[in-house]
Every structure is written in C-alpha cells, then in structure tokens.
Design an enzyme around this catalytic site. Sequence first.
Site, PDB file in Angstrom:
ATOM      1  N   SER A  13       0.840  -1.195   0.000  1.00  0.00           N
ATOM      2  CA  SER A  13       0.000   0.000   0.000  1.00  0.00           C
ATOM      3  C   SER A  13       0.877   1.248   0.000  1.00  0.00           C
ATOM      4  CB  SER A  13      -0.890  -0.031   1.244  1.00  0.00           C
ATOM      5  OG  SER A  13      -0.105  -0.253   2.395  1.00  0.00           O
ATOM      6  N   GLU A  15       1.145   5.683   0.817  1.00  0.00           N
ATOM      7  CA  GLU A  15       0.596   6.808   1.596  1.00  0.00           C
ATOM      8  C   GLU A  15       0.801   8.127   0.856  1.00  0.00           C
ATOM      9  OE1 GLU A  15       1.404   6.979   5.932  1.00  0.00           O
ATOM     10  OE2 GLU A  15       2.220   8.966   5.482  1.00  0.00           O
ATOM     11  N   ASP A 107      -0.704  15.068  16.798  1.00  0.00           N
ATOM     12  CA  ASP A 107       0.174  15.888  17.647  1.00  0.00           C
ATOM     13  C   ASP A 107      -0.407  17.290  17.750  1.00  0.00           C
ATOM     14  OD1 ASP A 107       2.115  13.924  18.122  1.00  0.00           O
ATOM     15  OD2 ASP A 107       2.928  14.245  16.110  1.00  0.00           O
ATOM     16  N   PHE A 221      13.127  14.088   9.037  1.00  0.00           N
ATOM     17  CA  PHE A 221      12.014  13.178   9.360  1.00  0.00           C
ATOM     18  C   PHE A 221      12.369  12.288  10.551  1.00  0.00           C
ATOM     19  CE2 PHE A 221      10.383  13.137   4.744  1.00  0.00           C
ATOM     20  CZ  PHE A 221       9.522  14.173   5.015  1.00  0.00           C
ATOM     21  N   HIS A 271       3.831  -0.745   3.787  1.00  0.00           N
ATOM     22  CA  HIS A 271       3.109   0.508   3.499  1.00  0.00           C
ATOM     23  C   HIS A 271       4.173   1.541   3.120  1.00  0.00           C
ATOM     24  CE1 HIS A 271      -0.282   3.218   3.643  1.00  0.00           C
ATOM     25  NE2 HIS A 271       0.300   4.000   4.516  1.00  0.00           N
TER      26      HIS A 271
HETATM   27  P1  FAD Z   1      -2.101   7.138  21.309  1.00  0.00           P
HETATM   28  O1  FAD Z   1      -2.196   5.704  20.992  1.00  0.00           O
HETATM   29  O2  FAD Z   1      -3.272   7.794  21.948  1.00  0.00           O
HETATM   30  O3  FAD Z   1      -0.824   7.348  22.241  1.00  0.00           O
HETATM   31  C1  FAD Z   1      -0.388   8.671  22.602  1.00  0.00           C
HETATM   32  C2  FAD Z   1       0.404   8.585  23.901  1.00  0.00           C
HETATM   33  O4  FAD Z   1      -0.462   8.295  24.975  1.00  0.00           O
HETATM   34  C3  FAD Z   1       1.449   7.451  23.906  1.00  0.00           C
HETATM   35  O5  FAD Z   1       2.606   7.888  24.578  1.00  0.00           O
HETATM   36  C4  FAD Z   1       0.746   6.332  24.673  1.00  0.00           C
HETATM   37  O6  FAD Z   1       1.641   5.455  25.322  1.00  0.00           O
HETATM   38  C5  FAD Z   1      -0.063   7.133  25.676  1.00  0.00           C
HETATM   39  N1  FAD Z   1      -1.282   6.427  26.085  1.00  0.00           N
HETATM   40  C6  FAD Z   1      -2.126   5.722  25.309  1.00  0.00           C
HETATM   41  N2  FAD Z   1      -3.148   5.229  26.043  1.00  0.00           N
HETATM   42  C7  FAD Z   1      -2.952   5.655  27.315  1.00  0.00           C
HETATM   43  C8  FAD Z   1      -3.647   5.493  28.537  1.00  0.00           C
HETATM   44  N3  FAD Z   1      -4.785   4.766  28.617  1.00  0.00           N
HETATM   45  N4  FAD Z   1      -3.153   6.075  29.655  1.00  0.00           N
HETATM   46  C9  FAD Z   1      -2.003   6.818  29.622  1.00  0.00           C
HETATM   47  N5  FAD Z   1      -1.286   7.006  28.485  1.00  0.00           N
HETATM   48  C10 FAD Z   1      -1.754   6.427  27.360  1.00  0.00           C
HETATM   49  N6  FAD Z   1      -0.432  12.516  12.622  1.00  0.00           N
HETATM   50  C11 FAD Z   1      -1.266  13.389  11.987  1.00  0.00           C
HETATM   51  O7  FAD Z   1      -1.473  14.507  12.476  1.00  0.00           O
HETATM   52  N7  FAD Z   1      -1.915  13.046  10.813  1.00  0.00           N
HETATM   53  C12 FAD Z   1      -1.736  11.819  10.248  1.00  0.00           C
HETATM   54  O8  FAD Z   1      -2.333  11.526   9.203  1.00  0.00           O
HETATM   55  C13 FAD Z   1      -0.859  10.897  10.869  1.00  0.00           C
HETATM   56  N8  FAD Z   1      -0.650   9.667  10.331  1.00  0.00           N
HETATM   57  C14 FAD Z   1       0.162   8.774  10.970  1.00  0.00           C
HETATM   58  C15 FAD Z   1       0.314   7.489  10.432  1.00  0.00           C
HETATM   59  C16 FAD Z   1       1.113   6.558  11.047  1.00  0.00           C
HETATM   60  C17 FAD Z   1       1.271   5.179  10.433  1.00  0.00           C
HETATM   61  C18 FAD Z   1       1.798   6.903  12.259  1.00  0.00           C
HETATM   62  C19 FAD Z   1       2.685   5.890  12.934  1.00  0.00           C
HETATM   63  C20 FAD Z   1       1.658   8.171  12.806  1.00  0.00           C
HETATM   64  C21 FAD Z   1       0.828   9.121  12.176  1.00  0.00           C
HETATM   65  N9  FAD Z   1       0.626  10.396  12.714  1.00  0.00           N
HETATM   66  C22 FAD Z   1      -0.212  11.286  12.081  1.00  0.00           C
HETATM   67  C23 FAD Z   1       1.328  10.835  13.938  1.00  0.00           C
HETATM   68  C24 FAD Z   1       0.503  10.527  15.212  1.00  0.00           C
HETATM   69  O9  FAD Z   1      -0.721  11.207  15.212  1.00  0.00           O
HETATM   70  C25 FAD Z   1       1.320  11.018  16.391  1.00  0.00           C
HETATM   71  O10 FAD Z   1       2.572  10.346  16.403  1.00  0.00           O
HETATM   72  C26 FAD Z   1       0.668  10.904  17.762  1.00  0.00           C
HETATM   73  O11 FAD Z   1       1.547  11.526  18.707  1.00  0.00           O
HETATM   74  C27 FAD Z   1       0.500   9.472  18.255  1.00  0.00           C
HETATM   75  O12 FAD Z   1      -0.741   9.062  18.028  1.00  0.00           O
HETATM   76  P2  FAD Z   1      -1.310   7.637  18.535  1.00  0.00           P
HETATM   77  O13 FAD Z   1      -2.476   7.434  17.680  1.00  0.00           O
HETATM   78  O14 FAD Z   1      -0.276   6.587  18.577  1.00  0.00           O
HETATM   79  O15 FAD Z   1      -1.721   8.032  20.046  1.00  0.00           O
END
Ligand code: FAD
Length: 304
Positions: A13, A15, A107, A221, A271
């Site tokens: 896939s 991106e 973020d 990056f 990906h």
């Molecule tokens: P989460 O899973 O919510 O984790 C965030 C933090 O909270 C982590 O440190 C985790 O350990 C902690 N945490 C989780 N659950 C709990 C809990 N219950 N209690 C306490 N702490 C907890 N960003 C964009 O803006 N747009 C995009 O399109 C985008 N695409 C991405 C695609 C991929 C494949 C990846 C890997 C990242 C992408 N990102 C994107 C970046 C991403 O949004 C950021 O890196 C963000 O900081 C992490 O998101 P997450 O979904 O892993 O968050």
Amino acid sequence: MVEAITGGAPSFSFEFFPPKTPAGDETLRATIRRIEALAPSFVSVTYGAGGSSRSRTVAVTRAVAAETTLRPVAHLTAVGHSVAELRSIVGQYADAGIRDILVLRGDMPGDPRGTWVPHPQGLRYAYELVELVRSLGHFSVGVAAFPEGRAHPSGRPADHDEEIRHFVAKCRAGADYAITQMFFDAEHYLRFRDRVVAAGCDTPIIPEIMPATDIRQIRRFAELSDAAFPEDLAHRLEAAHGDPGAGHRIGVDHATEMGLRLLDEGAPGLHYITLNRSSAATDIHRNILSARSADATAPLARHQ
Ligand code: FAD
C-alpha cells in the site's frame, strides 16, 4: 462486513498527503494514476494538522474513492476536534463509501513535542477514537505503532513496557491492524512485533517504508519521528549528496533489502510513504515483487 486490509498474501500500500497547491494536486493525480496500475491493497491519505488542510484530506480521500479503483484509507486524528466534529467527519466518509479509517491521536499543531491538550469536548487517546469509530458503523479500523517507542513530551526516554501496554490496549479496543512509524533497521520492527505477540496480541502490524534517498530530508524526518538512522546508511547518503540518482539508488536498495527481510520474517504487508511522488516507492515495490516472483510461494496481494 468490511473486507480485511490484511490476511492471505502480504498487502502492499502507499501513503499520500493532501497537496496545498494546484501544482501539488497535479503531481498527486499523476502519482495516483501510476500507482493505480499496480493494483495495491489500499492507499492512505494523511490527516492535516489545521482546518483547511483537514478539509483537503476529506476531499482527496473522497476523490480517490469516487474517481479511481483504489481502496482509500482515511487517516483521522482526535486532536483539536470535539466528539461531535469527529462523528461528522466519519459520517462524511461513510457517505462517500469510505469504510477504512486509520485512527490517530495526532500531535499538537505547531508543536509536535508540546504538551498534549485535549479539546474540551474531545477525546484524550487514540483508543477512545477507535471505540467511537467502531460505534458509528461497519468500518475497518487501523492504528499507529511505534517500534522504537517515542520520547515523552517531557523529554524523558520512551518507557517501552508502558508503550507496549498502551498499544495492546488500543488494539483490544477494536483495531483490525496497525501501521508503524517509519524506521530504518528491521530489528526495531521485529523486536516490537515480538513483544506485542508476547503480550498476547496478534493484531497484524504493517511496517511503514520510507525511501531514504536524501540525507537532509531523512535526518529531519528521523528527528521528528524519533527513528534512529543507521550511521552506515547516513555516510553513504552524505557521500552521494548532490547526486540525486546515486541517492535514489542507495535509498531504494536499502528499503528493498529491509522490505524483503520484513516479509521473510512474517510482516503482513508493506506501506510505502510516497511524499506524493511515486518513483522511489514504486521502484522499491517492483524490486520486491521481482525478488519474490522468483519464489512462487511468496506472492503479494493485488486489490481485486
Ligand atoms: P495514542 O495511541 O493515543 O498514544 C499517545 C500517547 O499516549 C502514547 O505515549 C501512549 O503510550 C499514551 N497512552 C495511550 N493510552 C494511554 C492510557 N490509557 N493512559 C495513559 N497514556 C496512554 N499525525 C497526523 O497529524 N496526521 C496523520 O495523518 C498521521 N498519520 C500517521 C500514520 C502513522 C502510520 C503513524 C505511525 C503516525 C501518524 N501520525 C499522524 C502521527 C501521530 O498522530 C502522532 O505520532 C501521535 O503523537 C500518536 O498518536 P497515537 O495514535 O499513537 O496516540
């Protein structure tokens, strides 16, 4: 029932990100046409950090669904949105026939390392958005994985056990698959995958492949994503600086080798990050296809 993103032959896939200019639109359109010919398992469109960029994500994803044979996966982030807004965006995707969403926390706009502040009527963690999307209908839901962990916003190093626990909880909230952050050494992925499996979680984790063809861009990056960059690869790219053809070959060869190793080790797919230009990603993919076609037991999935 939404057809699974992974399962059977490894998926492949690509991106994209939503372009900001008419010239960028044209480049993306041309890239999409070339990638469509490869019949990938899916393509994904990243979700912007600000208002207009966000509406462009929705527009690009809808256009892919309406105008191509590709299967679009829409990224969606929780940051800066109320639950009502998130519901409305998911509804817009559903109206356009999009059933695949990659759910992220996102973020803080303008300061990715800044303290994360939830919207007053919003969600705090990605797992809550997984639950929300699941509650809104039949979607396939992907989440993000961080094989190298990530630095805590306070600057302290990643606590890998804590990250694994939260990742597994996010998968159990209803994720069908995960896609990783970029990395440049297969060992990071394999160690992370093995720890997730040891924690009793079998959610497929698709590695993200970033072609490392330009040392300046990759250092930027890698810094933003906390990905360690192998010194040997860095030296070779430094030596090739100013010669885009040589940089391209080095990056494509490194990613090809890493992609083949990951698939041999059981990764459920690859990906590719395209940065809206197809040549490095499609060169890597063609190399991998040709290496694996020599082995009749190792085909890659093609989207039907
Ligand atoms: P989460 O899973 O919510 O984790 C965030 C933090 O909270 C982590 O440190 C985790 O350990 C902690 N945490 C989780 N659950 C709990 C809990 N219950 N209690 C306490 N702490 C907890 N960003 C964009 O803006 N747009 C995009 O399109 C985008 N695409 C991405 C695609 C991929 C494949 C990846 C890997 C990242 C992408 N990102 C994107 C970046 C991403 O949004 C950021 O890196 C963000 O900081 C992490 O998101 P997450 O979904 O892993 O968050």
